[in-house]
Design an enzyme around this catalytic site. Structure first.
Site, mmCIF file in Angstrom:
data_model
loop_
_atom_site.group_PDB
_atom_site.id
_atom_site.type_symbol
_atom_site.label_atom_id
_atom_site.label_comp_id
_atom_site.label_asym_id
_atom_site.label_seq_id
_atom_site.Cartn_x
_atom_site.Cartn_y
_atom_site.Cartn_z
ATOM 1 N N GLY A 294 54.968 71.403 -31.997
ATOM 2 C CA GLY A 294 54.403 69.161 -32.242
ATOM 3 C C GLY A 294 55.213 69.699 -33.904
ATOM 4 N N GLY B 44 52.378 72.594 -35.921
ATOM 5 C CA GLY B 44 52.476 73.373 -35.106
ATOM 6 C C GLY B 44 52.773 73.747 -34.167
ATOM 7 N N VAL B 45 52.273 74.685 -33.143
ATOM 8 C CA VAL B 45 52.485 75.439 -32.529
ATOM 9 C C VAL B 45 50.907 75.315 -31.215
ATOM 10 C CG1 VAL B 45 54.410 76.713 -32.513
ATOM 11 C CG2 VAL B 45 51.800 77.486 -32.982
ATOM 12 N N ASP C 277 50.755 57.993 -32.217
ATOM 13 C CA ASP C 277 51.813 59.148 -31.176
ATOM 14 C C ASP C 277 51.211 59.075 -29.724
ATOM 15 O OD1 ASP C 277 53.771 60.763 -31.388
ATOM 16 O OD2 ASP C 277 53.301 62.487 -32.079
#
Length: 369
Positions: A18, A21-22, A153
């Site tokens: 995202g 980060g991961v 989001d």
């Protein structure tokens, strides 16, 4: 890269990515369960949490009012996220912090079925299926808003399907806390196709956070039944233009009910002032099957999460510096307890008298020694 273990967690494959980060699959050796570990940048978080949601509790003997730095705000926020407890919210289990690095490792419950839908898709949901999922998301969102958290989001990839068939809201990566009855936000976080028109104006202005989440939920509901977003353009400026000015067009197929069209039009109202709020969505005839299936009242599924100063201080577990961990691993690989960063020439002169000290000193690294 070198360290594949943090405390009791063995890190496996990457399962998501995202703006923050991961996300990696992590196996917890203590309880033999899998979790999702999100790696986020502290710098990014500190930028984001410009203001604490509420002042931290102070002890009566604490005469000096505490100055609350950005990292403490992050810890404050994490303490609250850890106490969120709702069927339709992904649970944050714990957070590990390496003080020497920019990364925070957030450990979430694993929701194995993953996102409820990949967009675009040629096989959208039936209205009944979309309704079931929307009802879950509404309750999760109402709970977040009740805790004074704006998600910012909401989109299908952040809505995960549990084994029980219920949807859980994930990724509070860009969430904003607020004070009073609603947030006034001014930064434009979020994903372009799900951004509300009021966030795309030229003028610097603030807008209602709750209404943003409703808009993104409207775009998500449209995706559920049509398999694509209501506003699409290959260029970001074109997309912004459509979101701001184009009216919602309903594709000819699949054909959807008049009630669902009515709800979508109200959720995708360009004016945040007149956009339908969450309490009204809960009562909408399409959502409740004309009142036959009412949703629980706010007070039936929401209680306020409060955190103590102690919980804020314990919100994060500190882990030893990764550079220390890597150092120890490389020593073990060489079966040598000398400093791997030293020139070989220097090494001969040094006695290897105390390898035990080194081991006990680094024993807490928990890096799969």
């Amino acid at each position: 890269q070198d360290c594949i273990q943090l405390n009791q967690y063995k890190l496996k494959d990457e399962i998501g990515k995202g703006s923050y980060g991961v996300v990696k699959l992590a196996y917890n050796e203590d309880d033999e369960q899998y979790y999702a570990m999100k790696v986020v940048s502290k710098k990014k978080l500190m930028k984001q949490y410009g203001f604490p949601r509420r002042p931290p509790p102070t002890r009566p003997d604490d005469r000096r009012s505490k100055v609350f730095g950005p990292l403490e705000r992050v810890y404050q926020e994490i303490a609250i996220l850890k106490k969120l407890d709702h069927l339709n919210i992904v649970k944050l289990v714990e957070v590990l912090d390496d003080p020497a690095e920019d990364n925070l490792h957030m450990v979430f419950e694993l929701v194995p079925k993953g996102p409820v839908m990949e967009v675009p898709t040629d096989s959208p949901f039936s209205e009944d299926q979309a309704r079931l999922y929307l009802r879950d998301i509404i309750l999760g969102l109402e709970y977040l808003h009740y805790q004074k958290i704006i998600h910012r989001d909401i989109k299908p990839s952040n809505l995960l399907l549990g084994d029980d068939g219920h949807v859980k809201i994930a990724d509070f990566g860009v969430s904003n806390e607020f004070e009073g009855s609603d947030a006034l936000l001014s930064s434009t976080a979020g994903t372009p196709a799900f951004m509300a028109p009021e966030t795309l104006t030229e003028q610097k202005q603030s807008f209602s956070g709750k209404a943003l989440d409703v808009w993104a939920l409207g775009v998500t509901l449209f995706c559920f039944v049509y398999g694509k977003c209501p506003f699409i353009d290959e260029y970001i400026l074109g997309l912004h233009e459509k979101i701001r000015n184009a009216s919602v067009e309903f594709p000819v197929t699949p054909q959807i009910s008049v009630e669902l069209q009515d709800l979508l039009v109200q959720m995708l109202d360009k004016d945040p002032e007149s956009r339908i709020p969450v309490p009204d969505i809960k009562l909408h005839p399409w959502v409740t099957l004309d009142g036959a299936a009412p949703l629980p009242l706010e007070e039936e599924h929401c209680t306020v999460v409060e955190v103590t100063e102690e919980e804020v201080q314990n919100s994060v577990k500190l882990i030893p510096s990764l550079s220390t961990v890597i150092l120890v691993k490389s020593m073990l690989r060489k079966r040598s307890f000398s400093n791997p960063f030293e020139f070989p020439g220097k090494r001969e002169n040094r006695s290897m008298s105390a390898p035990g000290d080194l081991l006990s000193h680094h024993h807490a690294t928990g890096c799969g020694l």
